[in-house]
Design a protein around this motif. Structure first.
Motif, PDB file in Angstrom:
ATOM      1  N   HIS A   7       0.836  -1.203   0.000  1.00  8.40           N
ATOM      2  CA  HIS A   7       0.000   0.000   0.000  1.00  8.40           C
ATOM      3  C   HIS A   7       0.873   1.256   0.000  1.00  8.40           C
ATOM      4  N   VAL A   8       1.920   1.237   0.807  1.00  5.46           N
ATOM      5  CA  VAL A   8       2.848   2.371   0.861  1.00  5.46           C
ATOM      6  C   VAL A   8       3.551   2.550  -0.482  1.00  5.46           C
ATOM      7  N   LEU A   9       3.992   1.447  -1.085  1.00  5.34           N
ATOM      8  CA  LEU A   9       4.651   1.525  -2.391  1.00  5.34           C
ATOM      9  C   LEU A   9       3.710   2.079  -3.452  1.00  5.34           C
ATOM     10  N   ASN A  10       2.448   1.670  -3.386  1.00  3.23           N
ATOM     11  CA  ASN A  10       1.470   2.155  -4.356  1.00  3.23           C
ATOM     12  C   ASN A  10       1.246   3.657  -4.200  1.00  3.23           C
ATOM     13  N   VAL A  14       2.150   6.485  -6.986  1.00  3.43           N
ATOM     14  CA  VAL A  14       1.176   7.477  -7.437  1.00  3.43           C
ATOM     15  C   VAL A  14       1.755   8.885  -7.291  1.00  3.43           C
ATOM     16  N   ALA A  15       2.384   9.154  -6.138  1.00  3.61           N
ATOM     17  CA  ALA A  15       2.952  10.478  -5.897  1.00  3.61           C
ATOM     18  C   ALA A  15       4.061  10.803  -6.897  1.00  3.61           C
ATOM     19  N   ILE A  61     -10.780   4.164  -7.078  1.00  2.00           N
ATOM     20  CA  ILE A  61     -12.205   4.284  -6.750  1.00  2.00           C
ATOM     21  C   ILE A  61     -12.480   3.633  -5.410  1.00  2.00           C
ATOM     22  N   GLU A  62     -11.813   2.521  -5.163  1.00  2.00           N
ATOM     23  CA  GLU A  62     -11.989   1.800  -3.905  1.00  2.00           C
ATOM     24  C   GLU A  62     -11.358   2.550  -2.734  1.00  2.00           C
ATOM     25  N   ASP A  63     -10.269   3.252  -2.987  1.00  2.00           N
ATOM     26  CA  ASP A  63      -9.560   3.987  -1.937  1.00  2.00           C
ATOM     27  C   ASP A  63      -9.194   5.369  -2.485  1.00  2.00           C
ATOM     28  N   THR A  64      -9.942   6.385  -2.085  1.00  2.00           N
ATOM     29  CA  THR A  64      -9.744   7.733  -2.632  1.00  2.00           C
ATOM     30  C   THR A  64      -8.475   8.413  -2.110  1.00  2.00           C
ATOM     31  N   ASP A  65      -7.758   7.754  -1.186  1.00  2.00           N
ATOM     32  CA  ASP A  65      -6.483   8.316  -0.731  1.00  2.00           C
ATOM     33  C   ASP A  65      -5.541   8.550  -1.905  1.00  2.00           C
ATOM     34  N   TYR A  66      -5.649   7.716  -2.938  1.00  2.00           N
ATOM     35  CA  TYR A  66      -4.766   7.848  -4.094  1.00  2.00           C
ATOM     36  C   TYR A  66      -5.033   9.150  -4.857  1.00  2.00           C
ATOM     37  N   LEU A  67      -6.287   9.554  -4.904  1.00  2.00           N
ATOM     38  CA  LEU A  67      -6.611  10.823  -5.562  1.00  2.00           C
ATOM     39  C   LEU A  67      -6.066  11.998  -4.755  1.00  2.00           C
ATOM     40  N   ILE A  72      -2.064  16.354  -3.991  1.00  2.00           N
ATOM     41  CA  ILE A  72      -1.063  16.954  -3.106  1.00  2.00           C
ATOM     42  C   ILE A  72       0.306  16.975  -3.781  1.00  2.00           C
ATOM     43  N   ALA A  73       0.689  15.853  -4.429  1.00  2.00           N
ATOM     44  CA  ALA A  73       1.987  15.787  -5.115  1.00  2.00           C
ATOM     45  C   ALA A  73       2.046  16.808  -6.247  1.00  2.00           C
TER      46      ALA A  73
END
Length: 204
Positions: A7-10, A14-15, A61-67, A72-73
């Protein structure tokens, strides 16, 4: 434990890819909406295609933290670019190399988690790594890095081979991840530095 690391790597991938997309948008002098589109396409494009091919819920879509991480990046990169007048093209390539390696590992792990074979997992890792950058270059009307120049997609395949080797030796998952990351990054950076290629056609 390994799920948390993935999850951290993903998130890191993304960043980094969002930064890569923002740098390209800066080079092309895009407006605010263009920056968001390019950063997002680069950051989540590969993972979206991977999840669709594996018939899984799309990760962002499942985890909006990625958006949120993408935005932020991109914002931090914009602020930094407003403080300097030079386009850091070298940083774009380095950021792309690290994003490539991070997404390669994430794609392999996610495919293996569905019960896919190692060959499919390596293919999913390569797709995850290269497709976002492919979208970025196509949108910007550039020749995609994956189709020309120094080794690109090949670095993902070789990194996947390193993962497969450690996996076959039944080493802990974390060592498989490290092997793939180090191999992909070093091979890509080496290709950039010494212009390693796979020539098919003879030069005139």
């Amino acid at each position: 434990m390994i799920e948390s690391w993935i999850h951290v790597l993903n998130l890191a991938g993304v960043a980094v890819c969002a930064i890569s997309g923002t740098l390209m948008a800066f080079q092309k002098r895009m407006d605010g909406f263009g920056v968001v589109v390019l950063a997002s396409a680069t950051a989540v494009g590969g993972g979206t295609l991977r999840d669709m091919m594996l018939d899984l819920p799309v990760f962002w879509i499942e985890d909006t933290d990625y958006l949120y991480v993408t935005c932020i990046a991109a914002l931090i990169t914009i602020i930094w670019l407003r403080l300097t007048s030079l386009f850091p093209y070298h940083y774009l390539l380095v950021a792309d190399a690290f994003g490539l390696a991070l997404f390669n590992v994430v794609g392999i792990e996610k495919a293996l988690g569905t019960g896919a074979g190692m060959a499919v997992a390596i293919a999913m890792g390569t797709i995850t790594g290269v497709f976002g950058g492919l979208l970025r270059d196509v949108i910007c009307r550039e020749v995609p890095l994956v189709l020309s120049g120094e080794l690109y997609a090949i670095t993902c395949i070789v990194g996947g081979g390193a993962y497969a080797l450690f996996y076959t030796l039944q080493l802990p998952d974390i060592w498989c991840v490290v092997a793939a990351l180090v191999t992909t990054v070093c091979l890509r950076l080496g290709a950039m530095r010494w212009h390693w290629e796979l020539p098919v056609f003879r030069s005139e």
